[in-house]
Design a protein around this motif. Structure first.
Motif: not given
Length: 400
Positions: A93-97, A100-102
């Motif tokens: 979840a942290a890597l996906s967020f 997405a933010l990047g």
């Protein structure tokens, strides 16, 4: 009745503890020998049950699960499994967020990147001293007016020329007619916060009859005996205009000595209001008037009265997107603000006679270490470069 060998085999499976002579006598194939231990027989039985055949897959002994059952160990293994699973899910979840933010940040940077106003190919310019120089893309709308693409979807174009009647003409005819043509020099988008939220598009216009004086002043700054600048001199002028200290000094000299009539055209790309625009203008003016060695020049009462009058002009309501606001500076430095709400035409909001107010507001877009719109400042400098590469006095008749 079972055969003797079968009886002996079943007896062996029951793991007898004492020899049975009757069975031995009935089955002559058996030889008196020491009986195997219980553990050895159990291992042989497990081997027979786990032996794989063509039609029957191997199956492990069922009693092992019961013998090795340990509730504490199973609980610990189950807890470790769910802990590892939770950690992997949180990491995903942290890597996906983060991804997405990047991606969103890169998309915002790409959308807010200043666009080049060229047609994609090198168009020879008869007034240019460089081979293959590019000109701004100029197209015509349905009414035949010349417009310049902005690269913004909300405000897609800016007019190439403005015809204003705010007075302040240099010649007697201009003072009588009150109409002056202004030519677009450069434009860009104003953004706020680290996310690059777009607020408005801003374009800088200079009165067409005053371009020759600006040409001469900037050319003389680099080469006192030249009428145009060559490639290395143009690059020197570009670096001077982009330098925070030298650029501010150069534009201050242009505004004071040449006194060109100019306009900043502001068109919001999202709904805003006069108070929000006023706060940005006031912060920029106060920041420039309170820094440097010249801050004592803005400590008198006249400047304070000018700031009070400037604030009072913005005691109004909303400014919807795509509505036009003009900040006009005449030859005397008087600031006039007009607004077109789309219903009553371009109406004058008010004026501020204090010249230092408009000068600091202009410098907020043109020069310094921090400007209101870096894309606009860069585009304006590019427009100035197109001016100084032509002979002085030719731009008024062959603009851009």
């Amino acid at each position: 009745m079972k055969p003797p060998c079968s009886l002996a085999r079943s007896s062996l499976l029951r793991i007898p503890t004492t020899p049975q002579p009757c069975l031995i006598r009935q089955c002559p194939t058996l030889r008196p020998s020491p009986l195997p231990s219980a553990s050895l027989l159990r291992s042989r039985l497990c081997l027979q049950q786990s032996r794989r055949t063509f039609l029957k897959p191997s199956t492990g002994p069922s009693y092992r699960a019961v013998e090795n059952l340990n509730v504490d160990r199973i609980r610990a293994e189950s807890q470790n499994y769910y802990v590892r699973r939770r950690n992997f899910l949180l990491l995903g979840a942290a890597l996906s967020f983060t991804a997405a933010l990047g991606s969103g940040y890169m998309l915002v940077l790409e959308l807010t990147k200043p666009k080049k106003f060229d047609s994609g190919g090198a168009v020879p310019d008869p007034f240019s001293t460089e081979a293959g120089s590019k000109r701004k893309t100029v197209v015509h709308d349905a009414q035949g007016r010349e417009i310049v693409p902005t690269g913004n979807s909300t405000v897609p174009t800016f007019p190439r020329h403005l015809e204003l009647s705010t007075g302040g003409g240099h010649t007697a005819k201009e003072q009588l007619d009150g109409g002056v043509e202004y030519t677009l020099v450069g434009l860009g988008v104003r953004t706020v916060s680290f996310l690059g939220i777009q607020v408005y598009m801003v374009g800088y216009y200079i009165a067409t009859p005053d371009i020759a004086a600006i040409q001469s002043r900037l050319v003389k700054e680099i080469n006192p005996i030249a009428t145009t600048l060559v490639a290395n001199e143009k690059e020197e002028l570009r670096q001077a205009l982009l330098d925070p200290q030298r650029g501010e000094a150069l534009w201050s000299a242009v505004l004071a000595d040449v006194q060109p009539r100019s306009v900043f055209r502001i068109v919001p790309v999202r709904d805003t209001d006069f108070h929000h625009l006023r706060d940005g203008f006031v912060r920029a003016i106060q920041a420039r008037s309170s820094q440097g060695e010249h801050r004592a020049d803005y400590a008198d009462d006249a400047f304070g009265v000018g700031m009070r009058d400037f604030r009072a002009l913005f005691n109004r309501g909303r400014v919807p997107k795509r509505k036009e606001m003009l900040l006009c500076r005449d030859a005397a430095g008087r600031l006039t603000i007009t607004y077109d709400d789309g219903e009553h035409g371009n109406a004058v909001v008010g004026t501020v006679d204090e010249e230092r107010i408009s000068r600091l507001l202009w410098l907020n877009y043109l020069a310094g270490s921090k400007v209101a719109s870096e894309p606009a400042r860069t585009s304006i400098v590019d427009g100035i470069m197109e001016f100084v590469e032509r002979p002085v006095g030719t731009v008024a008749t062959q603009v851009l």
